[in-house]
Design a protein around this motif. Structure first.
Motif, PDB file in Angstrom:
ATOM      1  N   CYS A  59     -53.654 143.122  92.462  1.00 24.91           N
ATOM      2  CA  CYS A  59     -52.076 142.925  92.665  1.00 24.91           C
ATOM      3  C   CYS A  59     -51.832 143.559  91.448  1.00 24.91           C
ATOM      4  O   CYS A  59     -50.867 144.286  91.143  1.00 24.91           O
ATOM      5  N   LEU A  60     -52.192 143.105  90.171  1.00 23.31           N
ATOM      6  CA  LEU A  60     -51.761 143.282  88.838  1.00 23.31           C
ATOM      7  C   LEU A  60     -51.966 144.852  88.741  1.00 23.31           C
ATOM      8  O   LEU A  60     -51.166 145.622  88.189  1.00 23.31           O
ATOM      9  N   ASN A  61     -53.196 145.371  88.981  1.00 23.94           N
ATOM     10  CA  ASN A  61     -53.418 146.968  89.099  1.00 23.94           C
ATOM     11  C   ASN A  61     -52.172 147.653  89.777  1.00 23.94           C
ATOM     12  O   ASN A  61     -51.795 148.599  89.516  1.00 23.94           O
ATOM     13  N   ASP A  62     -51.922 147.288  90.883  1.00 24.25           N
ATOM     14  CA  ASP A  62     -50.833 147.927  91.860  1.00 24.25           C
ATOM     15  C   ASP A  62     -49.597 147.816  91.051  1.00 24.25           C
ATOM     16  O   ASP A  62     -48.683 148.788  90.855  1.00 24.25           O
ATOM     17  N   MET A  63     -49.215 146.704  90.395  1.00 23.47           N
ATOM     18  CA  MET A  63     -48.049 146.518  89.589  1.00 23.47           C
ATOM     19  C   MET A  63     -47.993 147.429  88.391  1.00 23.47           C
ATOM     20  O   MET A  63     -47.036 147.939  88.135  1.00 23.47           O
ATOM     21  N   VAL A  64     -49.338 147.482  87.677  1.00 25.55           N
ATOM     22  CA  VAL A  64     -49.166 148.465  86.464  1.00 25.55           C
ATOM     23  C   VAL A  64     -49.003 149.922  87.205  1.00 25.55           C
ATOM     24  O   VAL A  64     -48.170 150.545  86.265  1.00 25.55           O
ATOM     25  N   THR A  65     -49.652 150.326  88.158  1.00 28.05           N
ATOM     26  CA  THR A  65     -49.561 151.601  88.693  1.00 28.05           C
ATOM     27  C   THR A  65     -48.052 151.836  89.014  1.00 28.05           C
ATOM     28  O   THR A  65     -47.479 152.866  88.783  1.00 28.05           O
ATOM     29  N   SER A  93     -39.659 149.770  72.237  1.00 29.65           N
ATOM     30  CA  SER A  93     -39.693 148.920  73.410  1.00 29.65           C
ATOM     31  C   SER A  93     -40.827 149.809  74.360  1.00 29.65           C
ATOM     32  O   SER A  93     -41.571 149.019  75.154  1.00 29.65           O
ATOM     33  N   LEU A  94     -40.440 150.880  74.439  1.00 36.55           N
ATOM     34  CA  LEU A  94     -41.116 151.563  75.633  1.00 36.55           C
ATOM     35  C   LEU A  94     -42.620 152.054  75.044  1.00 36.55           C
ATOM     36  O   LEU A  94     -43.438 151.517  75.901  1.00 36.55           O
ATOM     37  N   ILE A  95     -42.835 152.064  73.835  1.00 37.49           N
ATOM     38  CA  ILE A  95     -44.218 152.346  73.121  1.00 37.49           C
ATOM     39  C   ILE A  95     -44.911 150.839  73.355  1.00 37.49           C
ATOM     40  O   ILE A  95     -46.145 150.876  73.968  1.00 37.49           O
ATOM     41  N   MET A  96     -44.413 149.826  73.162  1.00 35.59           N
ATOM     42  CA  MET A  96     -44.925 148.492  73.241  1.00 35.59           C
ATOM     43  C   MET A  96     -45.374 148.091  74.730  1.00 35.59           C
ATOM     44  O   MET A  96     -46.288 147.576  74.920  1.00 35.59           O
ATOM     45  N   HIS A  97     -44.285 148.450  75.602  1.00 38.41           N
ATOM     46  CA  HIS A  97     -44.676 148.120  76.957  1.00 38.41           C
ATOM     47  C   HIS A  97     -45.686 148.822  77.637  1.00 38.41           C
ATOM     48  O   HIS A  97     -46.586 148.415  78.543  1.00 38.41           O
ATOM     49  N   ILE A  98     -45.723 150.182  77.423  1.00 42.23           N
ATOM     50  CA  ILE A  98     -46.659 151.204  77.712  1.00 42.23           C
ATOM     51  C   ILE A  98     -47.992 150.590  77.193  1.00 42.23           C
ATOM     52  O   ILE A  98     -49.003 150.645  77.781  1.00 42.23           O
ATOM     53  N   GLY A  99     -48.124 150.382  75.933  1.00 42.35           N
ATOM     54  CA  GLY A  99     -49.523 149.621  75.414  1.00 42.35           C
ATOM     55  C   GLY A  99     -49.902 148.313  75.978  1.00 42.35           C
ATOM     56  O   GLY A  99     -50.956 148.245  76.130  1.00 42.35           O
ATOM     57  N   LEU A 100     -48.795 147.451  76.510  1.00 42.58           N
ATOM     58  CA  LEU A 100     -49.218 146.308  77.222  1.00 42.58           C
ATOM     59  C   LEU A 100     -49.817 146.689  78.601  1.00 42.58           C
ATOM     60  O   LEU A 100     -50.749 146.102  78.932  1.00 42.58           O
ATOM     61  N   LEU A 101     -49.161 147.576  79.221  1.00 42.88           N
ATOM     62  CA  LEU A 101     -49.766 148.091  80.562  1.00 42.88           C
ATOM     63  C   LEU A 101     -51.305 148.246  80.240  1.00 42.88           C
ATOM     64  O   LEU A 101     -51.985 148.155  81.112  1.00 42.88           O
ATOM     65  N   ALA A 102     -51.599 148.967  79.218  1.00 41.44           N
ATOM     66  CA  ALA A 102     -52.902 149.363  79.109  1.00 41.44           C
ATOM     67  C   ALA A 102     -53.747 148.198  78.705  1.00 41.44           C
ATOM     68  O   ALA A 102     -54.712 148.068  79.289  1.00 41.44           O
ATOM     69  N   LEU A 103     -53.279 147.154  78.191  1.00 42.80           N
ATOM     70  CA  LEU A 103     -54.032 146.001  78.086  1.00 42.80           C
ATOM     71  C   LEU A 103     -54.347 145.116  79.183  1.00 42.80           C
ATOM     72  O   LEU A 103     -55.228 144.469  79.594  1.00 42.80           O
ATOM     73  N   PHE A 104     -52.843 145.279  80.101  1.00 40.40           N
ATOM     74  CA  PHE A 104     -53.142 144.368  81.401  1.00 40.40           C
ATOM     75  C   PHE A 104     -53.920 145.010  82.533  1.00 40.40           C
ATOM     76  O   PHE A 104     -54.601 144.393  83.248  1.00 40.40           O
ATOM     77  N   SER A 105     -54.054 146.199  82.557  1.00 43.10           N
ATOM     78  CA  SER A 105     -54.931 146.937  83.411  1.00 43.10           C
ATOM     79  C   SER A 105     -56.269 146.463  83.873  1.00 43.10           C
ATOM     80  O   SER A 105     -56.987 146.450  83.025  1.00 43.10           O
ATOM     81  N   ASN A 106     -56.412 145.866  84.951  1.00 45.71           N
ATOM     82  CA  ASN A 106     -57.974 145.559  85.444  1.00 45.71           C
ATOM     83  C   ASN A 106     -58.352 144.395  84.383  1.00 45.71           C
ATOM     84  O   ASN A 106     -59.559 144.392  84.255  1.00 45.71           O
ATOM     85  N   ASN A 107     -57.190 143.533  83.957  1.00 49.28           N
ATOM     86  CA  ASN A 107     -57.629 142.529  82.815  1.00 49.28           C
ATOM     87  C   ASN A 107     -57.495 141.113  83.462  1.00 49.28           C
ATOM     88  O   ASN A 107     -56.349 140.557  83.364  1.00 49.28           O
ATOM     89  N   ILE A 108     -58.532 140.606  83.909  1.00 53.87           N
ATOM     90  CA  ILE A 108     -58.374 139.188  84.470  1.00 53.87           C
ATOM     91  C   ILE A 108     -57.838 138.117  83.543  1.00 53.87           C
ATOM     92  O   ILE A 108     -57.541 137.045  83.706  1.00 53.87           O
ATOM     93  N   GLU A 109     -58.202 138.407  82.077  1.00 61.21           N
ATOM     94  CA  GLU A 109     -57.641 137.481  81.016  1.00 61.21           C
ATOM     95  C   GLU A 109     -56.214 137.386  80.929  1.00 61.21           C
ATOM     96  O   GLU A 109     -55.899 136.105  80.818  1.00 61.21           O
ATOM     97  N   ILE A 110     -55.468 138.182  81.800  1.00 58.73           N
ATOM     98  CA  ILE A 110     -54.171 138.025  81.849  1.00 58.73           C
ATOM     99  C   ILE A 110     -53.681 136.496  82.631  1.00 58.73           C
ATOM    100  O   ILE A 110     -52.782 135.830  82.182  1.00 58.73           O
ATOM    101  N   PHE A 111     -54.677 136.135  83.505  1.00 60.43           N
ATOM    102  CA  PHE A 111     -54.467 135.130  84.331  1.00 60.43           C
ATOM    103  C   PHE A 111     -55.081 133.678  83.593  1.00 60.43           C
ATOM    104  O   PHE A 111     -54.908 132.689  84.166  1.00 60.43           O
ATOM    105  N   ARG A 112     -55.736 133.802  82.446  1.00 57.25           N
ATOM    106  CA  ARG A 112     -56.446 133.025  81.846  1.00 57.25           C
ATOM    107  C   ARG A 112     -55.742 132.555  80.370  1.00 57.25           C
ATOM    108  O   ARG A 112     -56.309 131.614  79.755  1.00 57.25           O
ATOM    109  N   GLY A 113     -55.035 133.246  79.690  1.00 55.00           N
ATOM    110  CA  GLY A 113     -54.406 132.877  78.502  1.00 55.00           C
ATOM    111  C   GLY A 113     -53.306 134.149  78.352  1.00 55.00           C
ATOM    112  O   GLY A 113     -53.111 134.960  79.051  1.00 55.00           O
ATOM    113  N   ARG A 114     -53.106 134.225  76.889  1.00 56.31           N
ATOM    114  CA  ARG A 114     -52.004 135.324  76.440  1.00 56.31           C
ATOM    115  C   ARG A 114     -52.898 136.546  76.245  1.00 56.31           C
ATOM    116  O   ARG A 114     -53.987 136.267  75.488  1.00 56.31           O
ATOM    117  N   VAL A 115     -52.579 137.477  76.643  1.00 54.75           N
ATOM    118  CA  VAL A 115     -53.063 138.806  76.363  1.00 54.75           C
ATOM    119  C   VAL A 115     -51.803 139.606  75.569  1.00 54.75           C
ATOM    120  O   VAL A 115     -50.631 139.811  76.348  1.00 54.75           O
TER     121      VAL A 115
END
Length: 142
Positions: A59-65, A93-115
């Motif tokens: 779902c996260l990957n779909d949201m990132v996409t 803000s735009l650059i930071m959020h795009i960077g966060l999308l890169a960190l979030f993509s396919n990253n299970i750690e998002i659901f285990r703590g702060r990324v």
């Protein structure tokens, strides 16, 4: 996805619309088309609210996409900002959020703590972002 976009519109798209209208009211920018303002707000919607392993990551990957669909509109919106302070606020803000999308993509750690983005990298983005060329440069580095 339509339901998710509607949720994001009310949770964050209205913020983008309000930001545009306030910036215009104070004479900082020409009024951006509502679709661009809404797209900018949708892009910034928090992506961390799903809770459960493999399905959550899918779902996260779909949201990132889905969020990435709005990047072109965000770049158009940002490039139209003429006041340097308003431009920097939007561009950083735009650059930071795009960077966060890169960190979030396919990253299970998002659901285990702060990324989150490293502080040094965030400081570098803030320091280096002054022009649209800087925005494109930051995006090409990521």
């Amino acid at each position: 996805m339509d339901d998710y976009d509607e949720h994001c519109h009310y949770a964050a798209g209205l913020v983008g619309l309000s930001f545009s209208k306030l910036s215009h009211a104070y004479g900082f920018v020409d009024l951006a088309p509502e679709a661009l303002s809404n797209s900018m707000g949708l892009f910034f919607q928090d992506l961390k609210s799903v809770e459960n392993s493999i399905k959550a990551v899918q779902c996260l990957n779909d949201m990132v996409t889905n969020a990435l669909v709005h990047v072109e509109d965000c770049l158009k919106y940002t490039s139209a900002l003429q006041d340097p302070a308003i431009f920097r606020f939007g561009a950083i803000s735009l650059i930071m959020h795009i960077g966060l999308l890169a960190l979030f993509s396919n990253n299970i750690e998002i659901f285990r703590g702060r990324v989150k983005m490293r502080r040094g990298l965030a400081a570098e983005v803030i320091d280096r972002t002054k022009t649209m060329a800087d925005v494109y440069g930051a995006l090409s580095e990521s």
